[in-house]
Scaffold this active site. Structure first.
Site, mmCIF file in Angstrom:
data_model
loop_
_atom_site.group_PDB
_atom_site.id
_atom_site.type_symbol
_atom_site.label_atom_id
_atom_site.label_comp_id
_atom_site.label_asym_id
_atom_site.label_seq_id
_atom_site.Cartn_x
_atom_site.Cartn_y
_atom_site.Cartn_z
ATOM 1 N N LYS A 1 -13.395 -53.529 -53.789
ATOM 2 C CA LYS A 1 -12.281 -52.987 -52.990
ATOM 3 C C LYS A 1 -11.866 -53.960 -51.897
ATOM 4 O O LYS A 1 -10.688 -54.032 -51.521
ATOM 5 C CB LYS A 1 -12.654 -51.622 -52.388
ATOM 6 C CG LYS A 1 -12.232 -50.463 -53.273
ATOM 7 C CD LYS A 1 -13.139 -50.233 -54.453
ATOM 8 C CE LYS A 1 -12.612 -50.514 -55.798
ATOM 9 N NZ LYS A 1 -13.584 -50.276 -56.885
ATOM 10 N N ASP B 1 -26.502 -43.412 -62.367
ATOM 11 C CA ASP B 1 -26.064 -44.106 -63.584
ATOM 12 C C ASP B 1 -27.115 -44.100 -64.697
ATOM 13 O O ASP B 1 -26.778 -44.328 -65.858
ATOM 14 C CB ASP B 1 -25.727 -45.570 -63.263
ATOM 15 C CG ASP B 1 -24.360 -45.747 -62.628
ATOM 16 O OD1 ASP B 1 -23.734 -44.733 -62.260
ATOM 17 O OD2 ASP B 1 -23.914 -46.913 -62.501
ATOM 18 N N HIS C 1 5.294 -33.000 -44.773
ATOM 19 C CA HIS C 1 6.402 -33.834 -45.230
ATOM 20 C C HIS C 1 6.613 -34.963 -44.222
ATOM 21 O O HIS C 1 6.551 -34.723 -43.014
ATOM 22 C CB HIS C 1 7.677 -32.994 -45.325
ATOM 23 C CG HIS C 1 8.889 -33.798 -45.654
ATOM 24 N ND1 HIS C 1 9.115 -34.269 -46.924
ATOM 25 C CD2 HIS C 1 9.909 -34.247 -44.882
ATOM 26 C CE1 HIS C 1 10.250 -34.962 -46.909
ATOM 27 N NE2 HIS C 1 10.749 -34.964 -45.683
#
Ligand code: FAD
Ligand code: NAI
Length: 463
Positions: free
Chosen positions: A53, A311, A442
């Protein structure tokens, strides 16, 4: 405790293991964690989520400025790439965050046993010359790169994800083997920094496991960005001569072979669970056909007192899934009820735009029954339009009878942030109507999710 050294011994300090250790210590259990790496944090912090990232963020800003895209915002800049500094900030991010975990271990009085752990019995583990006995042992050994038979990773010309994070110069032509998450994220990094990038994918579409429409749209967007794709194509060999590689590829269904020249080859065809050298057999454990340690709903293996997460167990290989399992396993060990809802694990690809999903794809949902689907294009979202981020859409898949949300899929510049709302709504059993009638601020990209939810019953406002 008598002759036990620890109530809980965690093997592996990735996001699964270090979180399990911290939660176990918080719950008052005497906790140790074995880690063979020089630093804590596992794949994610050292060579995975975080450094990728760091490079994605920096390369995105570079590309925006260098390509002249900022010109339409009235920003003119002369831009130069300083790759050494870009790598420097990546290393700083890793150093800061891995150091942070070391601090948390000290704060929580967790002992870090440095070295490789191997079972010598069902409650004993050897770490270097130390034999440690623990009432509970959590296997959180994570995963590593799946090799491609016949292709040698030299970390110079032919690299895996770790090598691809560290390339010392921008390759002229990078060929990525595997159009999955790593291939597209790291391929994007080097494309933005100036490389020509070709992705060779065995299947007929990129991003397996994601919603079909999302996969198609993503492919279209990446092509528009200049990434080339060879779908339904397999790599049959890679030879390296000096600082160049030659790949031999052929159609997956059979046919004439061709060669591709490359300056860098990224092998990103998946990851495999880490159990090598763990001597699972000494504990009475075996792996399944995919090399994973099988567990039950509570993260217990078949041997009492041995647990496994992350994992190394079946399920998506994602840091946040490993972390949640880390918390749950520690709570179960402490006698509490630790649960992970594996039906609601979001996944995000951090390209530009980002691609995110949670729950069932439209295809999976249709296999289970009748569905209603609502879609809303980012082009019609005022904030995305204003920010010149028109690509993508939001899609809500709901049960046709109950209206319960079964899956949400998003391609948008901030899809990774938007998907959190969808995951939370699904965790609470929301209907599409619940999302549609929730007031959204908004102007935000998130309004597109509200509109897609409104579209499930055919009533969006802005299209
Ligand atoms: P790991 O993080 O793999 O940690 C296991 C640790 O155990 C390792 O440090 C290893 O050294 C240690 N270990 C193994 N065996 C032993 C032993 N016998 N003795 C002592 N120590 C041992 N996931 C996301 O969710 N988001 C992302 O953005 C993301 N980006 C990624 C980018 C890349 C390039 C890669 C490679 C992966 C990325 N992932 C991402 C996946 C993520 O890194 C993994 O899902 C996550 O790290 C798994 O956590 P874990 O704790 O199970 O294992
Ligand atoms: P992947 O499973 O995402 O993709 C591998 C791709 O390679 C698939 O599309 C597969 O069809 C293809 N493939 C397999 N064999 C091939 C071959 N011989 N030739 C050509 N293509 C072939 O695996 P990837 O990208 O290596 O990532 C591993 C895991 O790491 C991911 O599954 C994910 O769990 C995790 N990860 C997560 C990230 C995130 O959450 N943003 C980022 C990076 C990794």
């Amino acid at each position: 405790m008598a002759d036990y050294d620890f109530d809980v011994l965690v093997i592996g300090a990735g996001p699964g293991g270090y979180v399990a250790a911290i939660r176990a210590a918080q719950l008052g259990l005497k906790t140790g964690c074995v880690e063979s790496r020089e630093t804590l944090g596992g794949t994610c912090l050292n060579v995975g989520c975080i450094p990728s990232k760091a490079m994605l963020h920096a390369s995105e800003l570079y590309e925006e400025a260098a390509s002249g895209k900022l010109g339409k915002l009235g920003i003119k800049a002369q831009v130069e790439l300083d790759l050494d500094t870009m790598h420097g900030q990546r290393k700083d991010a890793v150093k800061g965050l891995t150091g942070g975990i070391e601090f948390l271990f000290k704060k929580n009085k967790i002992e870090w046993l440095k070295g490789h752990a191997a079972f010598t019995g069902k409650d004993t583990v050897q770490v270097g010359d130390r034999t440690v006995r623990a009432k509970n042992i959590v296997i959180a050994t994570g995963s590593s790169v799946t090799p491609l038979p016949g292709v040698t990773i030299d970390q110079k010309v032919v690299v895996d994800s770790t090598g691809a994070l560290e390339l010392a110069k921008v390759p002229g032509h990078m060929v990525v083997i595997g159009g999955g998450v790593i291939g597209l994220e790291l391929g994007s990094v080097w494309k933005r920094l100036g490389a020509k990038v070709t992705v060779v994918e065995f299947l007929d579409q990129i991003l397996p496991g994601m919603d079909g429409e999302v996969r198609k749209e993503a492919n279209k967007i990446f092509k528009k960005q200049g990434i080339e794709f060879k779908l339904a194509t397999k790599v049959t060999g890679v030879t390296v001569s000096g600082d160049k590689a030659t790949l031999t590829v052929e159609p997956a269904a059979g046919g004439a072979a061709e060669t591709i020249e490359a300056d860098a080859v990224l092998v990103s065809i998946g990851r495999k669970p880490n159990t090598d050298g763990l001597a699972l057999d000494k504990a009475g454990l075996a792996t399944n056909q995919r090399g994973q340690v099988e567990i039950d709903h509570d993260f217990r293996t078949s041997v009492p007192g041995i647990w496994a997460i992350g994992d190394v167990v079946p399920g998506p290989m994602l840091a946040h899934k490993a972390e949640d399992e880390g918390i749950a396993v520690a709570e179960n060990i402490a006698g509490q009820t630790g649960i992970v809802n594996h039906d609601v694990i979001p996944s995000v690809v951090y390209t530009m735009p980002e691609i995110a999903g949670v729950g069932l794809t439209e295809e999976q949902a249709k296999e289970r029954g009748e569905v209603k689907v609502g879609k809303f294009p980012m082009l019609a979202n005022s904030r995305a339009k204003t920010n010149h981020e028109p690509d993508g859409f939001v899609k809500v898949v709901a049960d046709a009878k109950t209206d319960r949300v079964l899956g949400v899929w998003i391609i948008a510049s901030v899809a990774g942030t938007m998907i959190a709302q969808a995951a939370q709504a699904m965790e609470f059993g929301a209907t599409s109507e619940d999302i549609a009638y929730t007031c959204h601020a908004h102007p935000t990209h998130s309004e597109a999710l509200k509109e897609a939810a409104m579209a499930v019953t055919g009533k969006p406002i802005h299209i």
